[in-house]
Design a protein around this motif. Structure first.
Motif, PDB file in Angstrom:
ATOM      1  N   VAL A 268      -8.526  -1.242 -12.117  1.00  0.00           N
ATOM      2  CA  VAL A 268      -7.412  -1.363 -11.748  1.00  0.00           C
ATOM      3  C   VAL A 268      -7.458  -1.667 -10.001  1.00  0.00           C
ATOM      4  O   VAL A 268      -7.670  -2.316  -9.010  1.00  0.00           O
ATOM      5  CB  VAL A 268      -6.155  -0.327 -11.201  1.00  0.00           C
ATOM      6  N   LEU A 269      -9.065  -1.198  -9.568  1.00  0.00           N
ATOM      7  CA  LEU A 269      -9.790  -0.868  -8.266  1.00  0.00           C
ATOM      8  C   LEU A 269     -10.881  -1.900  -8.265  1.00  0.00           C
ATOM      9  O   LEU A 269     -10.453  -2.898  -7.204  1.00  0.00           O
ATOM     10  CB  LEU A 269     -10.264   0.211  -8.321  1.00  0.00           C
ATOM     11  N   ASP A 270     -11.259  -2.475  -9.643  1.00  0.00           N
ATOM     12  CA  ASP A 270     -11.687  -3.375  -9.221  1.00  0.00           C
ATOM     13  C   ASP A 270     -10.732  -4.582  -9.768  1.00  0.00           C
ATOM     14  O   ASP A 270     -11.410  -6.047  -8.826  1.00  0.00           O
ATOM     15  CB  ASP A 270     -12.808  -3.945 -11.337  1.00  0.00           C
ATOM     16  N   VAL A 271     -10.400  -4.628  -9.818  1.00  0.00           N
ATOM     17  CA  VAL A 271      -9.308  -6.157 -10.039  1.00  0.00           C
ATOM     18  C   VAL A 271      -8.728  -6.191  -8.554  1.00  0.00           C
ATOM     19  O   VAL A 271      -8.790  -7.297  -7.991  1.00  0.00           O
ATOM     20  CB  VAL A 271      -8.012  -6.373 -11.285  1.00  0.00           C
ATOM     21  N   LEU A 272      -7.972  -5.449  -8.236  1.00  0.00           N
ATOM     22  CA  LEU A 272      -7.380  -5.146  -6.655  1.00  0.00           C
ATOM     23  C   LEU A 272      -8.594  -6.185  -5.650  1.00  0.00           C
ATOM     24  O   LEU A 272      -8.179  -6.864  -5.181  1.00  0.00           O
ATOM     25  CB  LEU A 272      -6.932  -4.002  -6.086  1.00  0.00           C
ATOM     26  N   ARG A 274     -10.731  -7.873  -7.075  1.00  0.00           N
ATOM     27  CA  ARG A 274     -11.285  -9.157  -6.815  1.00  0.00           C
ATOM     28  C   ARG A 274      -9.556 -10.161  -6.919  1.00  0.00           C
ATOM     29  O   ARG A 274      -9.895 -11.401  -5.556  1.00  0.00           O
ATOM     30  CB  ARG A 274     -11.294  -9.656  -8.540  1.00  0.00           C
ATOM     31  N   MET A 275      -8.638  -9.447  -6.029  1.00  0.00           N
ATOM     32  CA  MET A 275      -7.381 -10.366  -6.056  1.00  0.00           C
ATOM     33  C   MET A 275      -7.509 -10.439  -4.163  1.00  0.00           C
ATOM     34  O   MET A 275      -6.715 -11.601  -3.437  1.00  0.00           O
ATOM     35  CB  MET A 275      -5.910  -9.396  -6.265  1.00  0.00           C
ATOM     36  N   GLY A 276      -8.427  -9.533  -3.837  1.00  0.00           N
ATOM     37  CA  GLY A 276      -8.703  -9.550  -2.605  1.00  0.00           C
ATOM     38  C   GLY A 276      -8.011  -8.069  -1.742  1.00  0.00           C
ATOM     39  O   GLY A 276      -8.215  -8.432  -0.041  1.00  0.00           O
ATOM     40  N   ALA A 277      -7.770  -7.085  -1.784  1.00  0.00           N
ATOM     41  CA  ALA A 277      -7.678  -5.920  -0.940  1.00  0.00           C
ATOM     42  C   ALA A 277      -8.530  -5.299  -0.786  1.00  0.00           C
ATOM     43  O   ALA A 277      -9.687  -5.402  -1.899  1.00  0.00           O
ATOM     44  CB  ALA A 277      -6.641  -5.739  -1.688  1.00  0.00           C
ATOM     45  N   PRO A 278      -9.211  -5.258   0.357  1.00  0.00           N
ATOM     46  CA  PRO A 278      -9.800  -4.627   0.830  1.00  0.00           C
ATOM     47  C   PRO A 278      -9.608  -2.571  -0.067  1.00  0.00           C
ATOM     48  O   PRO A 278      -8.950  -2.252   0.172  1.00  0.00           O
ATOM     49  CB  PRO A 278      -9.915  -4.208   2.095  1.00  0.00           C
ATOM     50  N   VAL A 279     -10.160  -2.587  -0.577  1.00  0.00           N
ATOM     51  CA  VAL A 279     -10.500  -0.924  -1.767  1.00  0.00           C
ATOM     52  C   VAL A 279     -11.226  -0.835  -1.746  1.00  0.00           C
ATOM     53  O   VAL A 279     -13.194  -0.700  -1.395  1.00  0.00           O
ATOM     54  CB  VAL A 279     -10.753  -1.441  -3.196  1.00  0.00           C
ATOM     55  N   THR A 280     -11.947   0.494  -1.079  1.00  0.00           N
ATOM     56  CA  THR A 280     -12.954   1.698  -0.126  1.00  0.00           C
ATOM     57  C   THR A 280     -12.511   3.190  -0.709  1.00  0.00           C
ATOM     58  O   THR A 280     -11.942   3.688  -1.151  1.00  0.00           O
ATOM     59  CB  THR A 280     -13.414   1.289   1.282  1.00  0.00           C
ATOM     60  N   LEU A 281     -14.165   3.595  -1.370  1.00  0.00           N
ATOM     61  CA  LEU A 281     -13.654   4.893  -1.959  1.00  0.00           C
ATOM     62  C   LEU A 281     -14.781   5.929  -0.806  1.00  0.00           C
ATOM     63  O   LEU A 281     -15.902   5.837  -0.728  1.00  0.00           O
ATOM     64  CB  LEU A 281     -14.765   4.770  -3.048  1.00  0.00           C
ATOM     65  N   THR A 282     -14.518   6.744  -0.776  1.00  0.00           N
ATOM     66  CA  THR A 282     -14.938   7.497   0.328  1.00  0.00           C
ATOM     67  C   THR A 282     -15.065   9.103  -0.643  1.00  0.00           C
ATOM     68  O   THR A 282     -14.247   9.809  -1.270  1.00  0.00           O
ATOM     69  CB  THR A 282     -14.781   7.918   1.437  1.00  0.00           C
ATOM     70  N   ASP A 283     -15.972   9.820  -0.236  1.00  0.00           N
ATOM     71  CA  ASP A 283     -15.608  12.242  -0.378  1.00  0.00           C
ATOM     72  C   ASP A 283     -15.786  11.829  -1.666  1.00  0.00           C
ATOM     73  O   ASP A 283     -15.425  12.649  -2.234  1.00  0.00           O
ATOM     74  CB  ASP A 283     -14.976  12.404   0.522  1.00  0.00           C
ATOM     75  N   ARG A 284     -17.201  10.821  -2.674  1.00  0.00           N
ATOM     76  CA  ARG A 284     -17.718  10.862  -4.068  1.00  0.00           C
ATOM     77  C   ARG A 284     -17.694  12.124  -3.872  1.00  0.00           C
ATOM     78  O   ARG A 284     -18.759  12.698  -3.695  1.00  0.00           O
ATOM     79  CB  ARG A 284     -18.083  10.164  -4.115  1.00  0.00           C
ATOM     80  N   HIS A 285     -17.336  13.017  -5.437  1.00  0.00           N
ATOM     81  CA  HIS A 285     -18.462  13.825  -5.884  1.00  0.00           C
ATOM     82  C   HIS A 285     -17.183  14.390  -7.111  1.00  0.00           C
ATOM     83  O   HIS A 285     -16.510  13.519  -7.891  1.00  0.00           O
ATOM     84  CB  HIS A 285     -17.728  14.872  -5.208  1.00  0.00           C
ATOM     85  N   GLU A 286     -17.931  15.045  -7.776  1.00  0.00           N
ATOM     86  CA  GLU A 286     -17.903  15.568  -9.549  1.00  0.00           C
ATOM     87  C   GLU A 286     -17.405  16.870  -9.760  1.00  0.00           C
ATOM     88  O   GLU A 286     -17.185  18.131  -9.137  1.00  0.00           O
ATOM     89  CB  GLU A 286     -18.538  15.763 -10.150  1.00  0.00           C
TER      90      GLU A 286
END
Ligand code: S3P
Length: 430
Positions: A268-272, A274-286
């Motif tokens: 869903v993030l990849d498609v949004l 590609r559709m043109g919506a800016p998507v950013t991921l922060t505070d990545r952790h496991e």
């Protein structure tokens, strides 16, 4: 319950959280039941589907504490062979994950159990699970040669083997892995495309030496499962509705904190993007072997895209939300290779075409997908078809529509996201 959602009077801005991941919550309960020792689960999703898993496990003799509160839940593991024969029919409610994963577990238990579900689940295909489980040695009886609930399972000694899955289904893969825990010999499974791998990650974290080779996963014979403390990430499938809402409502920017971003789920993030919506991921952790991040999405003029092929299993539950994004995009969105949507909680292709169509969408069904040409939607009256993700998608459509939308049967959101409507501005229950 009916809910009326009014067009948003202002952009969506701010930071929110969503409940725990449904797939991981089911698995934490199920593996907890089979493990040696007591498992503690933080942020377990208390939705109707996960409560169906918990009540089936309780009927199989598993002690589960803490479901009523909002703190950690404990599961008193009974070991791989320690479940008790249930006194009554097990009811998986609306939950395909409960039914299919439980079938895998019951196949390896030395007793007879009966399993059923609600009207929607009793229509959904089970042969994809029961046929390979029968090949492993389980006896399963039910309507249409064991392909529909209710089913009677006489479990016992199982043989492993190699299974090439006909569909990219994590429920099927997981059912076979769970059966394989009690099988003689190794169990190997090959998928036509990668589906969510939460079961594999969890088994590995709980002490089972799984191997992966290309598109196959190999479970050795004689594993031991040790109880764990699990932290459930926020559900990206719940987050998707707010991500799409933010993308289509001009001026919006929303951050959703602590969401699971396992790459088998982030289509869903990849498609949004590609559709043109800016998507950013922060505070990545496991946490507990699963990646998490804060996801920020902002509104932008969207373009139609093609969604097909191996991307489909990575966003299978997000197609209702993405169909709404497509309604508000410029040009054509084509969704293909998604025939599985016809056998979800509703026939999602038919239901989306009908209900978005009732709001003025230019939407056409294909046998395995949808073609949607963007144009503004108007208000109106629509139905959820008893499908939680349809109800939530229609609510998002309403936020950007030109008039209020009344959704009949909206209470089904309790299946995966009981607090959904309290997080949607401008809703009225009646
Ligand atoms: C799920 C797998 C998917 C998904 C469902 C949850 C799981 O189903 O649609 O909502 O938790 O394994 P399939 O395995 O049938 O694709």
């Amino acid at each position: 319950m009916n809910v009326t959602v009014c067009p948003a009077s202002s952009p969506l801005r701010g930071t929110i959280t969503v409940p725990g991941d449904k797939s991981i919550s089911h698995r934490a309960l199920l593996l907890g039941a089979l493990a040696e020792g007591t498992t503690t689960v933080h942020n377990l999703l208390r939705s109707a589907d996960c409560l169906s898993t918990a009540s089936c496990l309780k009927a199989l003799g598993v002690g589960i504490e803490g479901l009523e509160g909002s703190g950690p839940v404990t599961v008193a593991g009974r070991g791989l062979q320690g479940l008790a024969e249930p006194e009554d029919v097990l009811d998986a409610g609306n939950s395909g994950t409960t039914a299919r994963l439980l079938l895998g577990i019951l196949a390896g238990q030395p007793f007879t159990a009966l399993l059923t579900g609600d009207a929607s689940l009793r229509r959904r295909p089970m042969a994809r699970v029961t046929a390979p489980l029968a090949r492993m040695g389980a006896q399963i009886l039910g309507r249409r040669d064991g392909s529909l609930l209710p089913l009677a399972v006489r479990g016992g000694r199982l043989r492993g083997g190699h299974f090439a899955l006909p569909v990219a289904s994590a429920q099927l893969k997981s059912a076979l892995l769970l059966a394989g825990l009690n099988a003689e010999g190794e169990t190997s499974i090959t998928e036509p495309a990668p589906s969510r791998d939460h079961t594999e990650r969890m088994l590995a974290a709980w002490g089972v030496p799984l191997r992966r080779a290309g598109s196959s996963v190999i479970l050795p014979a004689g594993p031991r499962l040790r109880a764990q403390t699990v932290s459930v990430p926020g559900d990206i499938s719940a987050a998707a509705f707010f991500l799409v809402a933010a993308a289509i409502l001009p001026g919006s920017q929303v951050t959703i904190k602590g969401v699971g971003v396992n790459s088998t789920r982030t289509g869903v993030l990849d498609v949004l993007a590609r559709m043109g919506a800016p998507v950013t991921l922060t505070d990545r952790h496991e946490e507990s072997g699963e990646p998490l991040a804060d996801i920020t999405v902002a509104a932008a003029p969207l373009q139609g895209v093609e969604i097909a092929g191996p991307l489909i299993p990575r966003l299978i539950d997000e197609i209702p939300a993405l169909a709404v994004a497509a309604c508000y995009a410029q040009g054509e969105t084509v969704i293909r290779d998604a025939a599985e949507l016809r056998v979800k909680e509703s026939d999602r292709l038919a239901a989306l075409a009908r209900e978005l169509g009732a709001l003025g969408a230019d939407i056409r069904e294909l046998p395995d997908g949808l073609i949607i040409r963007g144009r503004p939607l108007h208000g109106g009256e629509v139905k959820s078809h008893g499908d939680h993700r349809l109800a939530m998608a229609l609510a998002v459509a309403a936020l950007a529509a030109r008039g209020p939308v009344t959704i009949a049967g909206a209470d089904c959101v309790s299946i995966s996201f009981p607090t959904f409507f309290s997080q949607v501005p401008g809703t009225r229950r009646h």
